[in-house]
Every structure is written in C-alpha cells, then in structure tokens.
Design a protein around this motif. Sequence first.
Motif, mmCIF file in Angstrom:
data_model
loop_
_atom_site.group_PDB
_atom_site.id
_atom_site.type_symbol
_atom_site.label_atom_id
_atom_site.label_comp_id
_atom_site.label_asym_id
_atom_site.label_seq_id
_atom_site.Cartn_x
_atom_site.Cartn_y
_atom_site.Cartn_z
ATOM 1 N N THR A 47 0.820 -1.186 -0.008
ATOM 2 C CA THR A 47 0.105 0.100 0.006
ATOM 3 C C THR A 47 0.870 1.276 -0.065
ATOM 4 O OG1 THR A 47 -1.787 -1.315 0.956
ATOM 5 C CG2 THR A 47 -1.698 1.326 1.282
ATOM 6 N N GLN A 82 -8.215 0.367 -1.048
ATOM 7 C CA GLN A 82 -8.751 -1.143 -0.695
ATOM 8 C C GLN A 82 -10.218 -1.160 -0.039
ATOM 9 O OE1 GLN A 82 -5.924 -3.073 1.875
ATOM 10 N NE2 GLN A 82 -7.109 -4.705 2.272
ATOM 11 N N ASP A 158 -5.365 -0.849 -4.741
ATOM 12 C CA ASP A 158 -4.801 -1.422 -3.735
ATOM 13 C C ASP A 158 -5.640 -2.721 -3.294
ATOM 14 O OD1 ASP A 158 -3.049 -1.859 -1.602
ATOM 15 O OD2 ASP A 158 -3.800 -0.392 -0.460
HETATM 16 MG MG LIG Z 1 -1.951 -3.148 1.988
#
Ligand SMILES: [Mg+2]
Length: 239
Positions: A47, A82, A158
């Motif tokens: 990330t 994410q 992500d």
């Molecule tokens: Mg991550």
Amino acid sequence: MVTNLLPLRITDLELRRAGRRILGPISLTLEGRGITVVLGPNGSGKTSLLRAMHGLERLSAGRIDWACGEAVARARQAFVFQTPILMRRSVLDCIAYPLVLDGVGRRAARAAARAMADSVGLTGVALDAPASVLSGGERQKMALARALIRQPQILFLDEPCANLDNASTREIETVLLRESARGVRIVMSTHNVGQARRLADEIVFLFAGRLHEAAPAREFFAGPATPEARAHIAGDLPT
Ligand SMILES: [Mg+2]
Ligand SMILES: Nc1ncnc2c1ncn2[C@@H]1O[C@H](COP(=O)(O)OP(=O)(O)O)[C@@H](O)[C@H]1O
C-alpha cells in the motif's frame, strides 16, 4: 495526442514513519504496457509503495519521476483504495462525480456514469439508490467505475479484491484484463498469489519493505529469486 507518462522511475525511495523505515530503499522502473502486480505478504509495504507512486506519501528519501510533468501525470491516473470511500450520494452520482468536478454537465456526466456502471458489470443494482446500500463487491465495482470514468492512462488499485467472494473477484479481474487490453496501464497490489498468476505481466515482490524482485511474471513464477518469494508462492508465509 497522448502524452507518455511512462516510464516511471523510482530512485532510492525510502519512507520512514514513526522512527522506522517502512519502505525501501527501492529503485524500480515501470515501463509502457500491461499489468504490474505488487505482491507480498501483509505489512510488506504494498500500500505504501502504491500510495507513494500516486503522490500520496511524503518521501523520506529518493525520487519518483514521471516521463512527463508531475501535474500532467497526476491528472491522468486514478487510484482505487482497498476500502472504497463512500460518499453520501446515489451510486450513479458517485460514479459521475469526477466528471462533474471536471466541469462536465450533470446530465452528460450521469449518462457516462450509467454506461460505465454497465461496463464494469454493476448490473441489477438501482443506480439511484444510495451507495451505502451496495454489497462489498458492488462497492468495489462502483469504485472501479468511478476510477475509469475520466479514462485514466494509469490505474492504481490497492488489493481490489480483498474480502470479495470468488464471483465478484473474477468479475473485477475480467474488467481489469479488458482495460489492460485497451491500453490502460494497471499497477495493483495483492497478497493473493492466484490473482497475481491470473493477472500479472510483471511482478514486483516486496518483503518487509524491501524490493526482492521485479521481473516478468512468467520468470518470477518459474524461478523466484529469493527464498521469501519462493515461500510466498508456496503459501508458506502468512498472508
Ligand atoms: Mg496494504
Ligand atoms: N503512517 C504510518 N506510520 C507508521 N507505520 C506505518 C504507516 N503506514 C504504514 N506503516 C507500516 O508500514 C508497513 C507496511 O505497511 P503497508 O504499506 O500498509 O503494507 P501492506 O500494504 O503490504 O500490507 C507496516 O508494518 C505498517 O504497519
């Protein structure tokens, strides 16, 4: 005319947070086409690396240079987080939002959003319902539609399929492969080896904040360069 954003050159990049080096030093060049998968176990720095490439992290050392100017590069890339940021709007208005920010009229923006919802497989969903009613898989498709609506040249994602069921995962993977075939440069993270095998043209393997290997996917899977990469492929590392 399309300005070339790539290659993206990362030179001696380091991120230090809370007195600790969490990433780097990393030197890496991203070239023209395809899907780059940043692979590694949880906590390996995936990330952080994607966020740094997208200009969201303060660099402690090193440089990130696009082939074109920084401002042009930023305007032509999109990032899917994410966990999608949910706005208190309808699904359609969430997807249309980047176009509205660009000054596109609401009607035209909503028409484009409707087409994009369809194109990412966000079907069977009331597009005028609040985004908050969507399931996890539908939210991720909405985020993908919103990211694609300005036709980015580079798309960062992500862990786009973390916590999704197999069907939603496969649908999103199909969209990513299609966009890649259309020429969108995709840079995504995953800890999921199966997903990396299905999608990657190139693998960037991170472990404990270090770049272990950047190689064509076929080469990486045929003969990973480090024991950590071998173990991750074999499923021996915690994910
Ligand atoms: Mg991550
Ligand atoms: N802002 C921050 N402050 C302190 N530590 C951080 C920060 N951001 C990330 N980290 C740490 O850096 C490491 C890498 O994190 P991350 O990039 O999220 O890895 P991954 O995405 O591979 O799971 C982790 O140990 C994480 O706890």
